[in-house]
Design a protein around this motif. Sequence first.
Motif, short mmCIF file in Angstrom:
data_model
loop_
_atom_site.label_atom_id
_atom_site.label_comp_id
_atom_site.label_asym_id
_atom_site.label_seq_id
_atom_site.Cartn_x
_atom_site.Cartn_y
_atom_site.Cartn_z
N ARG A 1 0.90 -1.18 -0.11
CA ARG A 1 0.02 -0.04 -0.09
C ARG A 1 0.81 1.34 0.01
O ARG A 1 0.39 2.36 -0.46
CB ARG A 1 -0.78 0.01 1.13
CG ARG A 1 -2.02 -0.89 1.08
CD ARG A 1 -3.17 -0.57 2.15
NE ARG A 1 -2.60 -0.50 3.45
CZ ARG A 1 -2.59 -1.53 4.33
NH1 ARG A 1 -3.25 -2.61 3.94
NH2 ARG A 1 -2.06 -1.65 5.46
N SER A 2 2.06 1.09 0.38
CA SER A 2 3.08 2.31 0.59
C SER A 2 3.59 2.43 -0.96
O SER A 2 4.30 3.37 -0.98
CB SER A 2 4.00 2.12 1.66
OG SER A 2 5.10 1.17 1.24
N GLY A 3 3.29 1.65 -1.58
CA GLY A 3 3.89 1.70 -3.04
C GLY A 3 5.45 1.23 -3.16
O GLY A 3 6.01 1.50 -4.15
N ARG A 4 5.81 0.36 -2.25
CA ARG A 4 6.89 -0.44 -2.46
C ARG A 4 6.77 -1.75 -2.21
O ARG A 4 5.87 -2.52 -2.18
CB ARG A 4 7.60 0.07 -1.08
CG ARG A 4 7.79 1.51 -0.88
CD ARG A 4 8.57 1.88 0.52
NE ARG A 4 8.85 3.30 0.64
CZ ARG A 4 8.14 4.20 1.49
NH1 ARG A 4 6.87 4.07 1.75
NH2 ARG A 4 8.59 5.48 1.25
N ARG A 5 8.02 -2.37 -2.37
CA ARG A 5 8.07 -3.84 -2.11
C ARG A 5 9.02 -4.10 -1.23
O ARG A 5 10.06 -3.28 -0.88
CB ARG A 5 8.36 -4.61 -3.60
CG ARG A 5 9.75 -4.13 -4.08
CD ARG A 5 10.14 -4.85 -5.69
NE ARG A 5 11.24 -4.35 -6.15
CZ ARG A 5 12.50 -4.64 -5.99
NH1 ARG A 5 12.68 -5.97 -5.11
NH2 ARG A 5 13.52 -4.29 -6.70
N VAL A 6 9.23 -5.29 -0.57
CA VAL A 6 10.21 -5.72 0.63
C VAL A 6 11.41 -6.01 -0.20
O VAL A 6 11.40 -6.98 -1.09
CB VAL A 6 9.70 -6.87 1.54
CG1 VAL A 6 10.60 -7.24 2.49
CG2 VAL A 6 8.22 -6.44 2.00
N GLY A 7 12.59 -5.27 0.14
CA GLY A 7 13.81 -5.62 -0.51
C GLY A 7 14.77 -6.61 0.41
O GLY A 7 15.61 -7.24 -0.01
N LEU A 8 14.21 -6.49 2.00
CA LEU A 8 15.28 -7.19 2.73
C LEU A 8 14.43 -7.49 4.10
O LEU A 8 13.68 -6.63 4.36
CB LEU A 8 16.47 -6.46 2.93
CG LEU A 8 17.52 -7.10 3.95
CD1 LEU A 8 17.97 -8.08 3.27
CD2 LEU A 8 18.65 -6.16 4.10
N THR A 9 14.66 -8.68 4.81
CA THR A 9 13.96 -8.91 6.09
C THR A 9 15.13 -9.01 6.97
O THR A 9 16.22 -9.80 6.81
CB THR A 9 13.30 -10.02 6.01
OG1 THR A 9 12.09 -10.01 5.24
CG2 THR A 9 12.60 -10.36 7.33
N LEU A 10 14.92 -8.57 8.26
CA LEU A 10 16.08 -8.54 9.20
C LEU A 10 15.44 -9.01 10.55
O LEU A 10 14.39 -8.83 10.91
CB LEU A 10 16.62 -7.19 9.70
CG LEU A 10 17.48 -6.52 8.40
CD1 LEU A 10 17.74 -5.06 8.84
CD2 LEU A 10 18.38 -7.19 7.71
N LEU A 11 16.43 -9.68 11.29
CA LEU A 11 15.88 -10.17 12.88
C LEU A 11 16.67 -9.68 13.74
O LEU A 11 18.02 -9.64 13.66
CB LEU A 11 16.10 -11.57 12.74
CG LEU A 11 14.98 -12.71 11.70
CD1 LEU A 11 15.24 -14.07 11.80
CD2 LEU A 11 13.58 -12.13 11.95
N THR A 12 16.01 -9.16 14.91
CA THR A 12 17.00 -8.72 15.97
C THR A 12 17.34 -9.97 17.04
O THR A 12 18.38 -9.54 17.43
CB THR A 12 15.83 -7.78 17.04
OG1 THR A 12 15.01 -8.61 17.34
CG2 THR A 12 15.53 -6.67 15.97
N HIS A 13 16.45 -11.13 16.79
CA HIS A 13 17.13 -12.33 17.48
C HIS A 13 16.13 -13.41 17.11
O HIS A 13 14.96 -13.19 16.29
CB HIS A 13 17.24 -12.06 19.01
CG HIS A 13 15.84 -11.58 19.65
ND1 HIS A 13 15.08 -10.72 19.53
CD2 HIS A 13 15.18 -12.41 20.71
CE1 HIS A 13 14.09 -10.57 20.19
NE2 HIS A 13 14.17 -11.80 21.04
#
Length: 280
Positions: free
Chosen positions: A75-87
């Motif tokens: 909806r923000s007009g974007r696509r997910v480029g990367l996923t990160l995990l804090t732990h």
Amino acid sequence: MTETPAQPGRPLPSAPQGQVTERAACVLAPNPSPMTLDGTNTWILAEPGSDLAVVVDPGPSDEGHLYRVAEAVERSGRRVGLTLLTHGHDDHAAGAGRFAELTGTDVRALDPAFRLGEEGLAAGDVVTTGGLELRVVPTPGHTADSLSFFLPADGAVLTGDTVLGRGTTVVAHPDGRLGDYLDSLRRLRALTVDDGAHTVLPGHGPVLRDAQGALDYYLVHRAKRLAEVETAVENGLLAPAEIVAHVYADVDRAVWPAAELSVLAQLAYLREHGLVDPAP
């Protein structure tokens, strides 16, 4: 994971929803509990004008939540480029594999067991996606693999479970170590002095707009709890469950098992520093 003191009759601040800073928006996972507060905060980060977003902590294995996160990015007009995990705790990371399938992205984490793709994360790394800059800050203590992410353009730091928006966190012994945790809190506080960090975007609970004040509170709280545990041992309380009942009487009993992990971490710290007798 929280050791939130019980506060009957007092309204609690709410977890964030939607846009929180210029570059950070939150989607709250539907997994509330005494340990997760309102639920897990999944963060969507993006540079204004960019067509790429970074998602931090997709959350539990909940299909509806994962779709809501992906749809919020779309909806923000974007696509997910990367996923990160804090732990790697399930309430932050269990949905990461499925989220990677939905979005076609890699998952970067400190622990190789949680990575999808060739790249991991390490202290000092700078993640740049779609013009967004995130600095990787090592913050072990809650768990050995805990990381925080500093978003300098917003003066915000994403802390996972290292600093919560309400209450205090668990040092998850034996993986978590109190000495490491205290060092991590000092490292985060240094960000507020040296790098202009002023906002905490936590893994659970509301946003904290006074990062330095929150970290000062955490450091004082840890020193107080440690002194209370040391006194309890000096007074003959040796079993962790007994110490919890004495020291954590102000905490919801539902999280006493987690508080016992913190007590074990505190006892280990006291023994390492010669402040109580070694375990028999």
